[in-house]
Write a protein that holds these residues in place. Structure first.
Motif, PDB file in Angstrom:
ATOM      1  N   HIS A  20       0.815  -1.218   0.000  1.00  0.00           N
ATOM      2  CA  HIS A  20       0.000   0.000   0.000  1.00  0.00           C
ATOM      3  C   HIS A  20       0.849   1.270   0.000  1.00  0.00           C
ATOM      4  O   HIS A  20       0.361   2.339  -0.392  1.00  0.00           O
ATOM      5  CB  HIS A  20      -0.933   0.010   1.210  1.00  0.00           C
ATOM      6  CG  HIS A  20      -1.952  -1.101   1.196  1.00  0.00           C
ATOM      7  ND1 HIS A  20      -2.848  -1.269   0.169  1.00  0.00           N
ATOM      8  CD2 HIS A  20      -2.198  -2.111   2.081  1.00  0.00           C
ATOM      9  CE1 HIS A  20      -3.620  -2.321   0.418  1.00  0.00           C
ATOM     10  NE2 HIS A  20      -3.242  -2.851   1.563  1.00  0.00           N
ATOM     11  N   ASN A  21       2.101   1.185   0.445  1.00  0.00           N
ATOM     12  CA  ASN A  21       2.967   2.372   0.471  1.00  0.00           C
ATOM     13  C   ASN A  21       3.789   2.538  -0.794  1.00  0.00           C
ATOM     14  O   ASN A  21       4.635   3.429  -0.878  1.00  0.00           O
ATOM     15  CB  ASN A  21       3.921   2.308   1.676  1.00  0.00           C
ATOM     16  CG  ASN A  21       3.231   2.680   2.970  1.00  0.00           C
ATOM     17  OD1 ASN A  21       2.233   3.372   2.963  1.00  0.00           O
ATOM     18  ND2 ASN A  21       3.750   2.194   4.072  1.00  0.00           N
ATOM     19  N   ARG A  22       3.548   1.694  -1.762  1.00  0.00           N
ATOM     20  CA  ARG A  22       4.364   1.727  -2.979  1.00  0.00           C
ATOM     21  C   ARG A  22       4.372   3.100  -3.637  1.00  0.00           C
ATOM     22  O   ARG A  22       5.415   3.588  -4.086  1.00  0.00           O
ATOM     23  CB  ARG A  22       3.846   0.675  -3.953  1.00  0.00           C
ATOM     24  CG  ARG A  22       4.511   0.687  -5.305  1.00  0.00           C
ATOM     25  CD  ARG A  22       4.045  -0.513  -6.113  1.00  0.00           C
ATOM     26  NE  ARG A  22       4.361  -0.396  -7.507  1.00  0.00           N
ATOM     27  CZ  ARG A  22       4.182  -1.364  -8.389  1.00  0.00           C
ATOM     28  NH1 ARG A  22       3.659  -2.515  -8.004  1.00  0.00           N
ATOM     29  NH2 ARG A  22       4.489  -1.184  -9.661  1.00  0.00           N
ATOM     30  N   SER A  23       3.220   3.752  -3.708  1.00  0.00           N
ATOM     31  CA  SER A  23       3.147   5.052  -4.391  1.00  0.00           C
ATOM     32  C   SER A  23       4.012   6.099  -3.698  1.00  0.00           C
ATOM     33  O   SER A  23       4.547   7.000  -4.357  1.00  0.00           O
ATOM     34  CB  SER A  23       1.705   5.537  -4.472  1.00  0.00           C
ATOM     35  OG  SER A  23       1.174   5.775  -3.185  1.00  0.00           O
ATOM     36  N   VAL A  24       4.175   5.987  -2.378  1.00  0.00           N
ATOM     37  CA  VAL A  24       5.018   6.938  -1.647  1.00  0.00           C
ATOM     38  C   VAL A  24       6.461   6.837  -2.131  1.00  0.00           C
ATOM     39  O   VAL A  24       7.139   7.844  -2.377  1.00  0.00           O
ATOM     40  CB  VAL A  24       4.942   6.675  -0.128  1.00  0.00           C
ATOM     41  CG1 VAL A  24       5.904   7.582   0.630  1.00  0.00           C
ATOM     42  CG2 VAL A  24       3.511   6.867   0.373  1.00  0.00           C
ATOM     43  N   PHE A  25       6.948   5.606  -2.296  1.00  0.00           N
ATOM     44  CA  PHE A  25       8.320   5.391  -2.743  1.00  0.00           C
ATOM     45  C   PHE A  25       8.483   5.798  -4.208  1.00  0.00           C
ATOM     46  O   PHE A  25       9.505   6.371  -4.595  1.00  0.00           O
ATOM     47  CB  PHE A  25       8.710   3.921  -2.544  1.00  0.00           C
ATOM     48  CG  PHE A  25       8.881   3.533  -1.106  1.00  0.00           C
ATOM     49  CD1 PHE A  25      10.136   3.531  -0.521  1.00  0.00           C
ATOM     50  CD2 PHE A  25       7.785   3.170  -0.330  1.00  0.00           C
ATOM     51  CE1 PHE A  25      10.304   3.170   0.808  1.00  0.00           C
ATOM     52  CE2 PHE A  25       7.940   2.809   0.995  1.00  0.00           C
ATOM     53  CZ  PHE A  25       9.206   2.817   1.575  1.00  0.00           C
ATOM     54  N   GLU A  26       7.477   5.503  -5.026  1.00  0.00           N
ATOM     55  CA  GLU A  26       7.539   5.886  -6.440  1.00  0.00           C
ATOM     56  C   GLU A  26       7.612   7.403  -6.587  1.00  0.00           C
ATOM     57  O   GLU A  26       8.404   7.927  -7.381  1.00  0.00           O
ATOM     58  CB  GLU A  26       6.315   5.342  -7.186  1.00  0.00           C
ATOM     59  CG  GLU A  26       6.310   3.838  -7.356  1.00  0.00           C
ATOM     60  CD  GLU A  26       5.014   3.337  -7.968  1.00  0.00           C
ATOM     61  OE1 GLU A  26       5.059   2.324  -8.680  1.00  0.00           O
ATOM     62  OE2 GLU A  26       3.954   3.951  -7.724  1.00  0.00           O
ATOM     63  N   GLY A 176      18.109  -0.693  -4.603  1.00  0.00           N
ATOM     64  CA  GLY A 176      17.874  -0.106  -3.289  1.00  0.00           C
ATOM     65  C   GLY A 176      16.576   0.682  -3.226  1.00  0.00           C
ATOM     66  O   GLY A 176      15.623   0.425  -3.967  1.00  0.00           O
ATOM     67  N   LEU A 177      16.561   1.670  -2.335  1.00  0.00           N
ATOM     68  CA  LEU A 177      15.386   2.502  -2.086  1.00  0.00           C
ATOM     69  C   LEU A 177      15.732   3.964  -2.345  1.00  0.00           C
ATOM     70  O   LEU A 177      16.892   4.368  -2.181  1.00  0.00           O
ATOM     71  CB  LEU A 177      14.903   2.333  -0.645  1.00  0.00           C
ATOM     72  CG  LEU A 177      14.433   0.927  -0.254  1.00  0.00           C
ATOM     73  CD1 LEU A 177      14.168   0.855   1.243  1.00  0.00           C
ATOM     74  CD2 LEU A 177      13.187   0.540  -1.034  1.00  0.00           C
ATOM     75  N   ALA A 182      13.824   6.796   4.165  1.00  0.00           N
ATOM     76  CA  ALA A 182      14.189   6.067   5.390  1.00  0.00           C
ATOM     77  C   ALA A 182      14.800   6.954   6.461  1.00  0.00           C
ATOM     78  O   ALA A 182      15.596   6.494   7.274  1.00  0.00           O
ATOM     79  CB  ALA A 182      15.156   4.926   5.045  1.00  0.00           C
ATOM     80  N   GLY A 183      14.454   8.240   6.491  1.00  0.00           N
ATOM     81  CA  GLY A 183      14.936   9.108   7.561  1.00  0.00           C
ATOM     82  C   GLY A 183      16.339   9.638   7.320  1.00  0.00           C
ATOM     83  O   GLY A 183      16.915   9.484   6.236  1.00  0.00           O
ATOM     84  N   ARG A 184      16.907  10.264   8.367  1.00  0.00           N
ATOM     85  CA  ARG A 184      18.224  10.899   8.273  1.00  0.00           C
ATOM     86  C   ARG A 184      19.233  10.184   9.146  1.00  0.00           C
ATOM     87  O   ARG A 184      18.904   9.688  10.222  1.00  0.00           O
ATOM     88  CB  ARG A 184      18.143  12.356   8.735  1.00  0.00           C
ATOM     89  CG  ARG A 184      17.278  13.246   7.887  1.00  0.00           C
ATOM     90  CD  ARG A 184      17.390  14.685   8.354  1.00  0.00           C
ATOM     91  NE  ARG A 184      16.591  15.571   7.512  1.00  0.00           N
ATOM     92  CZ  ARG A 184      16.764  16.870   7.425  1.00  0.00           C
ATOM     93  NH1 ARG A 184      17.709  17.456   8.136  1.00  0.00           N
ATOM     94  NH2 ARG A 184      15.997  17.602   6.641  1.00  0.00           N
ATOM     95  N   VAL A 185      20.492  10.190   8.682  1.00  0.00           N
ATOM     96  CA  VAL A 185      21.585   9.643   9.476  1.00  0.00           C
ATOM     97  C   VAL A 185      22.773  10.599   9.398  1.00  0.00           C
ATOM     98  O   VAL A 185      22.933  11.343   8.432  1.00  0.00           O
ATOM     99  CB  VAL A 185      22.013   8.240   8.994  1.00  0.00           C
ATOM    100  CG1 VAL A 185      20.896   7.224   9.211  1.00  0.00           C
ATOM    101  CG2 VAL A 185      22.443   8.253   7.526  1.00  0.00           C
ATOM    102  N   ILE A 186      23.607  10.543  10.432  1.00  0.00           N
ATOM    103  CA  ILE A 186      24.857  11.303  10.466  1.00  0.00           C
ATOM    104  C   ILE A 186      25.993  10.324  10.199  1.00  0.00           C
ATOM    105  O   ILE A 186      26.150   9.332  10.913  1.00  0.00           O
ATOM    106  CB  ILE A 186      25.067  11.976  11.835  1.00  0.00           C
ATOM    107  CG1 ILE A 186      24.027  13.082  12.058  1.00  0.00           C
ATOM    108  CG2 ILE A 186      26.485  12.534  11.950  1.00  0.00           C
ATOM    109  CD1 ILE A 186      24.234  14.316  11.226  1.00  0.00           C
ATOM    110  N   ALA A 410       8.502   6.316   5.776  1.00  0.00           N
ATOM    111  CA  ALA A 410       7.636   5.358   5.079  1.00  0.00           C
ATOM    112  C   ALA A 410       8.146   3.937   5.274  1.00  0.00           C
ATOM    113  O   ALA A 410       9.348   3.722   5.295  1.00  0.00           O
ATOM    114  CB  ALA A 410       7.587   5.707   3.581  1.00  0.00           C
ATOM    115  N   ARG A 411       7.243   2.981   5.406  1.00  0.00           N
ATOM    116  CA  ARG A 411       7.633   1.587   5.600  1.00  0.00           C
ATOM    117  C   ARG A 411       6.853   0.697   4.641  1.00  0.00           C
ATOM    118  O   ARG A 411       5.798   0.991   4.249  1.00  0.00           O
ATOM    119  CB  ARG A 411       7.378   1.138   7.041  1.00  0.00           C
ATOM    120  CG  ARG A 411       8.176   1.943   8.072  1.00  0.00           C
ATOM    121  CD  ARG A 411       8.042   1.352   9.453  1.00  0.00           C
ATOM    122  NE  ARG A 411       8.734   2.173  10.432  1.00  0.00           N
ATOM    123  CZ  ARG A 411      10.035   2.132  10.651  1.00  0.00           C
ATOM    124  NH1 ARG A 411      10.771   1.299   9.952  1.00  0.00           N
ATOM    125  NH2 ARG A 411      10.599   2.896  11.548  1.00  0.00           N
TER     126      ARG A 411
END
Length: 411
Positions: A20-26, A176-177, A182-186, A410-411
């Motif tokens: 159901h979250n596919r459109s968010v990633f697209e 990959g994605l 997938a958020g932020r990282v340092i 998003a997951r």
């Protein structure tokens, strides 16, 4: 010869499994591509039948189309890139487009046709199209052979609702994605080989990466800072890094070398780096730290020493290279395009004031006892204020305002 509109097809794999979250990633991948390709003559990018289709302006030449495709190969979230043409759902026109596409595919001896009918309102089924276009191509290229298993070139023909897409040039991308999903990282980013690869691998998992470089300045030259800037420019080509903080760390290392047991210097350096990076992560609303460590590669990367450095912070520390060896990391650095830069000599904080015999199995209680002699809180405040910022082109990165809530993942 009929003129067809040139297109670049973006295939993805992992995004297609997102339910159901596919459109968010697209949509995220589409926005990233639009920003990263703004210098090219694009008309638009559309989501069509499980693909993203990049439509190029009329009159766009093949070399420009290949430049667009090559740029897309390194964008996280893209699994495969194909170059070809859009045409009407007419068998004669599709055959002409197939001949033109195969003629631009480069050197080859064997080929096959792979047709796909996405809508049953088109009367010709996929096996029939394979036969029709296979015969057309055999007539056009009589000196070439048909090979159903592992041919040199596969001519793809996809029939969608209002058009068909025909292509023969196709290359595997990094997959990959999309960055920003997938958020932020340092990322603790040195001018060496490992940490740029670790940063790239996290971007490939959808993270927005923000680098922190600890420079040996003023105890060393600032050469490593220029190399890190060059590395960041390589990563920004595909939207893999948004910002880099440069922290002048040399004087603080020198003080640790004077006040702490020599065998524990490296661990104390790294614990202070982690604490500063964690403070910057709070400023950036990032959820984790990332390092380029590989288990057992150097003295600071034993299990005991990793446990001692991790204990310096409360947030997770990701090590995407922990199970890889140096040859594997070098191979990835060459793929990313950072290896030559990272191979240049430059003094940095990693080799500054190194003890002759560093501890390889540190005990946390000994490290904490040594830290009591250091004004860590004062140093962290000073180093955070001294940090110098450079921003890079990352479509998914926007500086956060102080106090702004973290974006949902998003997951």
């Amino acid at each position: 010869m009929t003129e067809f509109q040139r297109i670049v097809l973006i295939h993805y794999h992992e995004i297609g499994l997102k339910g159901h979250n596919r459109s968010v990633f697209e949509k995220r991948l589409m926005r990233n591509l639009e920003a990263l390709l703004e210098e090219f003559p694009l008309v638009t990018i559309h989501r069509v039948a499980g693909r993203l289709v990049i439509f190029l302006k009329e009159g766009t030449e093949r070399p420009v189309m290949l430049q667009v495709a090559t740029r897309c190969l390194g964008v996280p979230g893209v699994a495969r890139v194909s170059c070809g043409f859009k045409c009407d759902r007419d068998l004669d026109l599709m055959g002409q487009a197939a001949v033109q596409a195969l003629g631009e595919a480069g050197d080859f001896q064997t080929f096959k046709v792979a047709s796909r009918r996405n809508h049953t309102d088109f009367p010709t089924r996929s096996p029939e199209m394979n036969q029709i276009f296979g015969a057309t191509l055999c007539r056009a290229f009589p000196e070439k052979g048909v090979k159903m298993k592992e041919p040199d070139v596969t001519v793809g023909i996809e029939v969608v609702q209002n058009a068909s897409y025909v292509y023969a040039w196709s290359r595997k991308a990094i997959g990959g994605l999309p960055v920003g999903s997938a958020g932020r990282v340092i990322c603790l980013l040195s001018s060496g080989i490992d940490s740029p690869v670790a940063t790239w691998r996290m971007a490939r998992r959808g993270a927005v990466c923000i680098g922190v470089h600890f420079s040996g300045r003023p105890q060393t030259s600032d050469a490593s800072e220029y190399l890190v800037d060059d590395i960041a420019h390589v990563l920004e080509r595909t939207g893999c890094i948004g910002r880099v903080y440069v922290v002048p760390f040399g004087d603080y290392q020198r003080q640790i070398s004077l006040d702490a047991p020599p065998s524990l210097r490296v661990i104390l350096y790294r614990r202070l780096m982690f604490k500063v990076a964690e403070r910057l992560a709070e400023r950036e609303h990032a959820g984790a730290l990332v390092t380029g460590e590989s288990l057992g590669q150097v003295a600071s990367q034993t299990l005991d020493n990793i446990r001692c450095t991790d204990a310096a912070v409360d947030m997770p520390v990701f090590r995407p290279l922990i199970g890889t060896d140096k040859l594997e990391i070098i191979s990835m650095a060459q793929e990313v395009g950072t290896f030559e830069i990272s191979s240049m000599d430059a003094p940095d904080c990693c080799t500054l004031f190194m003890p002759r015999n560093p501890e390889t199995h540190a005990k946390l209680e000994d490290v904490l006892a040594a830290e009591t002699q250091l004004p860590l809180d004062q140093w962290i405040d000073e180093l955070v204020e001294l940090a110098e910022v450079t921003d890079y082109k990352c479509p998914s990165y926007k500086p956060r305002k102080p106090g702004a809530p973290a974006a949902p993942v998003a997951r």
